[in-house]
Design an enzyme around this catalytic site. Sequence first.
Site, PDB file in Angstrom:
ATOM      1  N   ASN A 159     -31.127 -39.937 -72.099  1.00 25.68           N
ATOM      2  CA  ASN A 159     -31.624 -40.706 -73.255  1.00 25.68           C
ATOM      3  C   ASN A 159     -30.633 -41.780 -73.735  1.00 25.68           C
ATOM      4  OD1 ASN A 159     -33.506 -37.912 -74.613  1.00 25.68           O
ATOM      5  ND2 ASN A 159     -34.286 -39.690 -73.516  1.00 25.68           N
TER       6      ASN A 159
ATOM      7  N   ASP B  24     -41.946 -34.110 -76.434  1.00 23.01           N
ATOM      8  CA  ASP B  24     -42.151 -35.486 -75.965  1.00 23.01           C
ATOM      9  C   ASP B  24     -43.371 -36.122 -76.630  1.00 23.01           C
ATOM     10  OD1 ASP B  24     -41.568 -37.748 -74.519  1.00 23.01           O
ATOM     11  OD2 ASP B  24     -42.492 -37.031 -72.657  1.00 23.01           O
TER      12      ASP B  24
HETATM   13  C1  IPE Z   1     -37.422 -35.689 -72.293  1.00 15.85           C
HETATM   14  O1  IPE Z   1     -38.243 -36.722 -72.723  1.00 15.85           O
HETATM   15  C2  IPE Z   1     -36.233 -35.563 -73.214  1.00 15.85           C
HETATM   16  C3  IPE Z   1     -36.519 -35.068 -74.550  1.00 15.85           C
HETATM   17  C4  IPE Z   1     -37.668 -34.674 -75.005  1.00 15.85           C
HETATM   18  C5  IPE Z   1     -35.371 -35.004 -75.427  1.00 15.85           C
HETATM   19  P1  IPE Z   1     -38.107 -38.195 -72.146  1.00 15.85           P
HETATM   20  O2  IPE Z   1     -39.148 -39.001 -72.854  1.00 15.85           O
HETATM   21  O3  IPE Z   1     -36.715 -38.670 -72.245  1.00 15.85           O
HETATM   22  O4  IPE Z   1     -38.463 -37.980 -70.610  1.00 15.85           O
HETATM   23  P2  IPE Z   1     -38.970 -39.006 -69.506  1.00 15.85           P
HETATM   24  O5  IPE Z   1     -38.052 -40.184 -69.535  1.00 15.85           O
HETATM   25  O6  IPE Z   1     -40.349 -39.407 -69.900  1.00 15.85           O
HETATM   26  O7  IPE Z   1     -38.946 -38.240 -68.227  1.00 15.85           O
HETATM   27  C1  IPE Z   2     -39.400 -37.589 -77.424  1.00 20.69           C
HETATM   28  O1  IPE Z   2     -40.261 -38.641 -77.700  1.00 20.69           O
HETATM   29  C2  IPE Z   2     -38.131 -37.691 -78.238  1.00 20.69           C
HETATM   30  C3  IPE Z   2     -36.924 -37.988 -77.435  1.00 20.69           C
HETATM   31  C4  IPE Z   2     -36.893 -38.136 -76.128  1.00 20.69           C
HETATM   32  C5  IPE Z   2     -35.677 -38.100 -78.149  1.00 20.69           C
HETATM   33  P1  IPE Z   2     -40.157 -40.021 -76.945  1.00 20.69           P
HETATM   34  O2  IPE Z   2     -39.272 -40.922 -77.733  1.00 20.69           O
HETATM   35  O3  IPE Z   2     -39.755 -39.843 -75.528  1.00 20.69           O
HETATM   36  O4  IPE Z   2     -41.657 -40.530 -77.043  1.00 20.69           O
HETATM   37  P2  IPE Z   2     -42.513 -41.254 -75.910  1.00 20.69           P
HETATM   38  O5  IPE Z   2     -42.409 -40.430 -74.679  1.00 20.69           O
HETATM   39  O6  IPE Z   2     -41.898 -42.614 -75.735  1.00 20.69           O
HETATM   40  O7  IPE Z   2     -43.881 -41.292 -76.466  1.00 20.69           O
HETATM   41 MG    MG Z   3     -40.774 -39.518 -73.829  1.00 22.47          MG
END
Ligand code: IPE
Ligand code: IPE
Ligand code: MG
Length: 255
Positions: A83, A35
């Site tokens: 997602n 993340d």
């Molecule tokens: C969790 O991250 C999913 C992945 C890393 C693929 P998210 O960014 O989607 O999680 P939330 O929404 O902050 O809980």
């Molecule tokens: C994790 O990074 C990747 C996926 C969930 C696919 P994020 O896209 O959630 O990055 P933040 O949490 O917005 O920084």
């Molecule tokens: Mg995220």
Amino acid sequence: MIFRTARSEARTVETGAGGGGAGGSVPRHVAIIMDGNGRWAKARGLPRAAGHRQGAEAARKVLRAAGEAGVECLTLYAFSSENWRRPAEEIGDLMGLLRLYIANELDSLHKEGVRIKIIGDYKAFQPDIVKLLEASVAKTAGNTRMTLAVALNYGGRSELVRAARGLAERAAAGELAPEAIDEAALDSALDTADLPPLDLLIRTSGEYRLSNFLLWQSAYAELLFVDTLWPDFDGDALRAAIADYSGRERRFGGR
Ligand code: IPE
Ligand code: IPE
Ligand code: MG
């Protein structure tokens, strides 16, 4: 007490193939909630896609470091079942990156003896991606050095529902007695059935939640939350996480 000391000494010796204990050993199965890609990009005034690209680079480095450390299985949360709530453009970028990652990495992963496994309901992706994923799994199926499990359209609740439904169908067909449905039966109906028990679950980016990842499997996993944004996570960060794990005492409810 003497017994426990003897056991943790034994685990120290069997590095990489330990029975799930910490006590100096390397975790057999590490899972990562990768993340922070978006925040990494934002901090640099870059589009989110640039964060995802750098995140794919981090995954490459961390996989290599995991193999060198003797981790048997690395599970990466790449796309959650939630997602889909993101804008279509970002989902398109992530899918493009997935295609690129497979095109660039498959041969070297195969040469390095990595078996690829997909967990999650990946068949919901576009047909060309489903084909690429299945071809990658088939090509690497015989590899034994380590397993890379990629969680795609994965949600722990959805995985449990699919497992329960599969067991119910077998029960309804008379193949399985309801009283034969125990923890082992449910465990082997999950997408992770052939993976070692989860030892260490890492989440980057300073968020303290599971976001629907490996809900069943994390029951007794060691949890590690780090502030590093995923694109900045690397081999050293993984080695530090493993060292943290090795210093822990796992009790599994015992004493
Ligand atoms: C969790 O991250 C999913 C992945 C890393 C693929 P998210 O960014 O989607 O999680 P939330 O929404 O902050 O809980
Ligand atoms: C994790 O990074 C990747 C996926 C969930 C696919 P994020 O896209 O959630 O990055 P933040 O949490 O917005 O920084
Ligand atoms: Mg995220």
